[in-house]
Design a protein around this motif. Sequence first.
Motif, PDB file in Angstrom:
ATOM      1  N   GLY A  42       0.614  16.234  -1.819  1.00  0.00           N
ATOM      2  CA  GLY A  42       0.771  17.641  -2.140  1.00  0.00           C
ATOM      3  C   GLY A  42      -0.493  18.421  -1.832  1.00  0.00           C
ATOM      4  N   TYR A  43      -0.328  19.659  -1.421  1.00  0.00           N
ATOM      5  CA  TYR A  43      -1.456  20.508  -1.037  1.00  0.00           C
ATOM      6  C   TYR A  43      -1.282  21.899  -1.630  1.00  0.00           C
ATOM      7  CZ  TYR A  43      -1.950  16.773   2.393  1.00  0.00           C
ATOM      8  OH  TYR A  43      -2.079  15.537   2.989  1.00  0.00           O
ATOM      9  N   ASP A  44      -2.398  22.561  -1.862  1.00  0.00           N
ATOM     10  CA  ASP A  44      -2.368  23.929  -2.355  1.00  0.00           C
ATOM     11  C   ASP A  44      -3.378  24.763  -1.585  1.00  0.00           C
ATOM     12  OD1 ASP A  44      -2.714  26.300  -4.363  1.00  0.00           O
ATOM     13  OD2 ASP A  44      -1.074  25.112  -5.170  1.00  0.00           O
ATOM     14  N   LYS A  45      -3.091  26.053  -1.460  1.00  0.00           N
ATOM     15  CA  LYS A  45      -3.985  26.963  -0.741  1.00  0.00           C
ATOM     16  C   LYS A  45      -5.158  27.369  -1.619  1.00  0.00           C
ATOM     17  CE  LYS A  45      -0.104  29.279   1.559  1.00  0.00           C
ATOM     18  NZ  LYS A  45       0.620  30.567   1.681  1.00  0.00           N
ATOM     19  N   PHE A  46      -6.355  27.112  -1.157  1.00  0.00           N
ATOM     20  CA  PHE A  46      -7.566  27.624  -1.796  1.00  0.00           C
ATOM     21  C   PHE A  46      -8.348  28.391  -0.737  1.00  0.00           C
ATOM     22  CE2 PHE A  46      -8.053  23.805  -4.942  1.00  0.00           C
ATOM     23  CZ  PHE A  46      -6.883  24.194  -5.582  1.00  0.00           C
ATOM     24  N   SER A  47      -8.482  29.691  -0.902  1.00  0.00           N
ATOM     25  CA  SER A  47      -9.302  30.506   0.003  1.00  0.00           C
ATOM     26  C   SER A  47      -8.963  30.249   1.469  1.00  0.00           C
ATOM     27  CB  SER A  47     -10.790  30.238  -0.244  1.00  0.00           C
ATOM     28  OG  SER A  47     -11.118  30.463  -1.594  1.00  0.00           O
ATOM     29  N   GLY A  48      -7.690  30.263   1.793  1.00  0.00           N
ATOM     30  CA  GLY A  48      -7.275  30.111   3.171  1.00  0.00           C
ATOM     31  C   GLY A  48      -7.252  28.699   3.696  1.00  0.00           C
ATOM     32  N   GLU A  49      -7.534  27.722   2.861  1.00  0.00           N
ATOM     33  CA  GLU A  49      -7.497  26.329   3.282  1.00  0.00           C
ATOM     34  C   GLU A  49      -6.537  25.543   2.401  1.00  0.00           C
ATOM     35  OE1 GLU A  49     -11.529  24.946   3.050  1.00  0.00           O
ATOM     36  OE2 GLU A  49     -11.908  25.442   5.151  1.00  0.00           O
ATOM     37  N   LEU A  50      -6.046  24.434   2.935  1.00  0.00           N
ATOM     38  CA  LEU A  50      -5.217  23.539   2.142  1.00  0.00           C
ATOM     39  C   LEU A  50      -6.096  22.474   1.502  1.00  0.00           C
ATOM     40  CD1 LEU A  50      -2.006  22.869   4.262  1.00  0.00           C
ATOM     41  CD2 LEU A  50      -2.324  24.433   2.339  1.00  0.00           C
ATOM     42  N   THR A  51      -5.912  22.273   0.218  1.00  0.00           N
ATOM     43  CA  THR A  51      -6.646  21.258  -0.529  1.00  0.00           C
ATOM     44  C   THR A  51      -5.663  20.232  -1.064  1.00  0.00           C
ATOM     45  OG1 THR A  51      -8.372  22.835  -1.171  1.00  0.00           O
ATOM     46  CG2 THR A  51      -8.139  20.837  -2.515  1.00  0.00           C
ATOM     47  N   ASP A  52      -5.989  18.974  -0.916  1.00  0.00           N
ATOM     48  CA  ASP A  52      -5.134  17.903  -1.417  1.00  0.00           C
ATOM     49  C   ASP A  52      -5.200  17.891  -2.948  1.00  0.00           C
ATOM     50  OD1 ASP A  52      -4.043  15.400  -2.206  1.00  0.00           O
ATOM     51  OD2 ASP A  52      -4.504  14.537  -0.257  1.00  0.00           O
ATOM     52  N   VAL A  53      -4.053  18.121  -3.582  1.00  0.00           N
ATOM     53  CA  VAL A  53      -3.992  18.183  -5.052  1.00  0.00           C
ATOM     54  C   VAL A  53      -3.064  17.103  -5.613  1.00  0.00           C
ATOM     55  CG1 VAL A  53      -4.572  20.635  -5.199  1.00  0.00           C
ATOM     56  CG2 VAL A  53      -2.175  19.950  -4.892  1.00  0.00           C
ATOM     57  N   THR A  54      -2.842  16.049  -4.835  1.00  0.00           N
ATOM     58  CA  THR A  54      -1.904  14.996  -5.231  1.00  0.00           C
ATOM     59  C   THR A  54      -2.352  14.280  -6.498  1.00  0.00           C
ATOM     60  OG1 THR A  54      -1.456  14.657  -2.878  1.00  0.00           O
ATOM     61  CG2 THR A  54      -0.655  12.966  -4.408  1.00  0.00           C
ATOM     62  N   ASP A  55      -3.604  13.889  -6.561  1.00  0.00           N
ATOM     63  CA  ASP A  55      -4.123  13.087  -7.665  1.00  0.00           C
ATOM     64  C   ASP A  55      -4.588  14.020  -8.781  1.00  0.00           C
ATOM     65  OD1 ASP A  55      -3.692  10.865  -6.028  1.00  0.00           O
ATOM     66  OD2 ASP A  55      -5.692  11.027  -5.155  1.00  0.00           O
ATOM     67  N   TRP A  56      -3.896  13.956  -9.912  1.00  0.00           N
ATOM     68  CA  TRP A  56      -4.155  14.929 -10.990  1.00  0.00           C
ATOM     69  C   TRP A  56      -3.664  14.331 -12.309  1.00  0.00           C
ATOM     70  CZ3 TRP A  56      -4.966  20.344  -9.179  1.00  0.00           C
ATOM     71  CH2 TRP A  56      -5.317  21.224 -10.205  1.00  0.00           C
ATOM     72  N   ASN A  57      -4.483  14.398 -13.324  1.00  0.00           N
ATOM     73  CA  ASN A  57      -4.107  13.956 -14.663  1.00  0.00           C
ATOM     74  C   ASN A  57      -3.241  15.036 -15.310  1.00  0.00           C
ATOM     75  OD1 ASN A  57      -3.947  13.269 -17.368  1.00  0.00           O
ATOM     76  ND2 ASN A  57      -6.144  13.410 -17.766  1.00  0.00           N
ATOM     77  N   MET A  58      -1.953  14.731 -15.485  1.00  0.00           N
ATOM     78  CA  MET A  58      -1.008  15.703 -16.030  1.00  0.00           C
ATOM     79  C   MET A  58      -0.662  15.419 -17.490  1.00  0.00           C
ATOM     80  SD  MET A  58      -0.236  17.719 -13.444  1.00  0.00           S
ATOM     81  CE  MET A  58      -0.463  17.718 -11.657  1.00  0.00           C
ATOM     82  N   SER A  59      -1.485  14.646 -18.177  1.00  0.00           N
ATOM     83  CA  SER A  59      -1.106  14.195 -19.522  1.00  0.00           C
ATOM     84  C   SER A  59      -0.898  15.344 -20.503  1.00  0.00           C
ATOM     85  CB  SER A  59      -2.158  13.223 -20.074  1.00  0.00           C
ATOM     86  OG  SER A  59      -3.444  13.817 -20.092  1.00  0.00           O
ATOM     87  N   ASP A  60      -1.519  16.490 -20.286  1.00  0.00           N
ATOM     88  CA  ASP A  60      -1.317  17.612 -21.199  1.00  0.00           C
ATOM     89  C   ASP A  60       0.095  18.187 -21.081  1.00  0.00           C
ATOM     90  OD1 ASP A  60      -2.189  18.503 -18.582  1.00  0.00           O
ATOM     91  OD2 ASP A  60      -2.282  20.527 -19.407  1.00  0.00           O
ATOM     92  N   ARG A  61       0.782  17.907 -19.957  1.00  0.00           N
ATOM     93  CA  ARG A  61       2.147  18.421 -19.758  1.00  0.00           C
ATOM     94  C   ARG A  61       3.182  17.517 -20.432  1.00  0.00           C
ATOM     95  NH1 ARG A  61       1.011  23.539 -18.471  1.00  0.00           N
ATOM     96  NH2 ARG A  61      -0.825  23.536 -17.113  1.00  0.00           N
ATOM     97  N   TRP A  62       2.971  16.241 -20.455  1.00  0.00           N
ATOM     98  CA  TRP A  62       3.699  15.248 -21.229  1.00  0.00           C
ATOM     99  C   TRP A  62       5.199  15.511 -21.266  1.00  0.00           C
ATOM    100  CZ3 TRP A  62       4.400  14.849 -27.068  1.00  0.00           C
ATOM    101  CH2 TRP A  62       4.704  13.537 -27.462  1.00  0.00           C
ATOM    102  N   ALA A  63       5.786  15.714 -22.424  1.00  0.00           N
ATOM    103  CA  ALA A  63       7.232  15.876 -22.564  1.00  0.00           C
ATOM    104  C   ALA A  63       7.727  17.200 -22.012  1.00  0.00           C
ATOM    105  CB  ALA A  63       7.631  15.759 -24.039  1.00  0.00           C
ATOM    106  N   ALA A  64       6.811  18.048 -21.569  1.00  0.00           N
ATOM    107  CA  ALA A  64       7.188  19.331 -20.973  1.00  0.00           C
ATOM    108  C   ALA A  64       7.113  19.312 -19.456  1.00  0.00           C
ATOM    109  CB  ALA A  64       6.285  20.447 -21.505  1.00  0.00           C
ATOM    110  N   GLY A  65       6.401  18.323 -18.847  1.00  0.00           N
ATOM    111  CA  GLY A  65       6.262  18.418 -17.395  1.00  0.00           C
ATOM    112  C   GLY A  65       5.570  17.280 -16.692  1.00  0.00           C
ATOM    113  N   ASP A  66       5.618  16.056 -17.243  1.00  0.00           N
ATOM    114  CA  ASP A  66       4.844  14.936 -16.687  1.00  0.00           C
ATOM    115  C   ASP A  66       5.680  13.951 -15.870  1.00  0.00           C
ATOM    116  OD1 ASP A  66       2.443  13.682 -16.274  1.00  0.00           O
ATOM    117  OD2 ASP A  66       2.395  12.631 -18.194  1.00  0.00           O
ATOM    118  N   LEU A  67       6.943  14.243 -15.646  1.00  0.00           N
ATOM    119  CA  LEU A  67       7.864  13.306 -15.005  1.00  0.00           C
ATOM    120  C   LEU A  67       7.533  13.077 -13.529  1.00  0.00           C
ATOM    121  CD1 LEU A  67      10.610  11.767 -15.572  1.00  0.00           C
ATOM    122  CD2 LEU A  67      11.724  13.759 -14.513  1.00  0.00           C
ATOM    123  N   ILE A  68       7.674  11.825 -13.091  1.00  0.00           N
ATOM    124  CA  ILE A  68       7.603  11.466 -11.670  1.00  0.00           C
ATOM    125  C   ILE A  68       8.956  10.865 -11.302  1.00  0.00           C
ATOM    126  CG2 ILE A  68       6.564   9.909  -9.969  1.00  0.00           C
ATOM    127  CD1 ILE A  68       3.928  10.199 -11.501  1.00  0.00           C
TER     128      ILE A  68
END
Length: 385
Positions: free
Chosen positions: A256-282
């Motif tokens: 996964g990638y996201d736009k930062f200041s006109g560039e794509l940054t790889d945002v694949t690796d991310w600790n999502m534990s704060d999302r838990w039962a609201a948004g942590d599903l893979i």
Amino acid sequence: MQLRPSAVALATALAVGLTTLPLAGVAAAHSAPSKSCSAQTSSPSTSRGPDAEALCAALAGLPDQDATAAIIRVGGKGSWHGVAGVRDITTGAPALENARFRAGSVTKVVTASLVLQLAAEGRVRLDGTVQHYLPGLLTKDFKPITVRQLLNYTSGLDAGASLGDSVEDGYPHRFETLTPRQVVATAVAKGPQWDPGTRQEYSNIHYTVLGMLIEKVTGDSYAHQASVRIFQPLGMRDTSFPQGPDPLIHGPHNRGYDKFSGELTDVTDWNMSDRWAAGDLISTTADLERLLVALFRGKVVPKPQLKEMFTLPHVPGARYAAGLEKLELNGKVIWGKTGSRPGYATAIAAAPDLSRTLVYSVNATDAKGDGLPIAERFGFPAFNR
């Protein structure tokens, strides 16, 4: 569909993998984009099946400014599968149709299903209160909040803390941990936004509290309850939750990638534990399609409780029931749920009679922005006819 702390030890090692690429260079990052469009209709009359031409057109040209990859599954009266784009912009490897991805707020469908299963078993009363099931969680400033009000976002709870108001703000903190209990504590400290049951406002906080309720009532972890009650019975072998703060997507996946200041940054690796039962599903598109169909057929939540997922609360402008959102498209009533995490936009949706179903995962370059352009391009064509 919604149209809008301590550092982990391996942070340093993962940070080395940071990839940025000018947006103008996305199309040149590979020699032959992967695109596969296939249609299977349940009737000789193709007019009754999915609009394959429109769906293929949505995938044409990937990767582009909006997305680096997309996977779409359409079912019901006829089926259609499509995948396009690249797995990795640095190698140009073709996108995988069986890729695992972060499903974001589609997690709420799982959480709502677990609560409604417990209600069917008599272990939870939907009119029972948070104060009863989780004593001491809320202060005396709060009036009684019912389980049903958590399910349909009318509890009056304010949003909890986060590690950034945007993907770019959160990126430097992507390997830090903010626990669900910390998130809830910051929400409670703000006091109630309004009296329970008088307004609806979509927010993760409702489902974070529901995750805590599930654990308290069952004496088990939320993730294990989801596995034994839903994933295993439905054969969802590629669906799971990360182990605590684990920032990786294990198994085959498109990055996964996201736009930062006109560039794509790889945002694949991310600790999502704060999302838990609201948004942590893979999950995968095949697994989510399996969940969607089984849910609507009453095989996940017993039918007496399932009606909660298709019943809007009596408050002005309500769009959300328990876990699902109602919308109308081309004169059709559709129920579904979207989800977004950095680099990943997901949706599940279906007509109530399952005459048309949709699941997509899009590696959107602005997944946390306004989700309407992605839904219009990759989702709406599924309901053309």
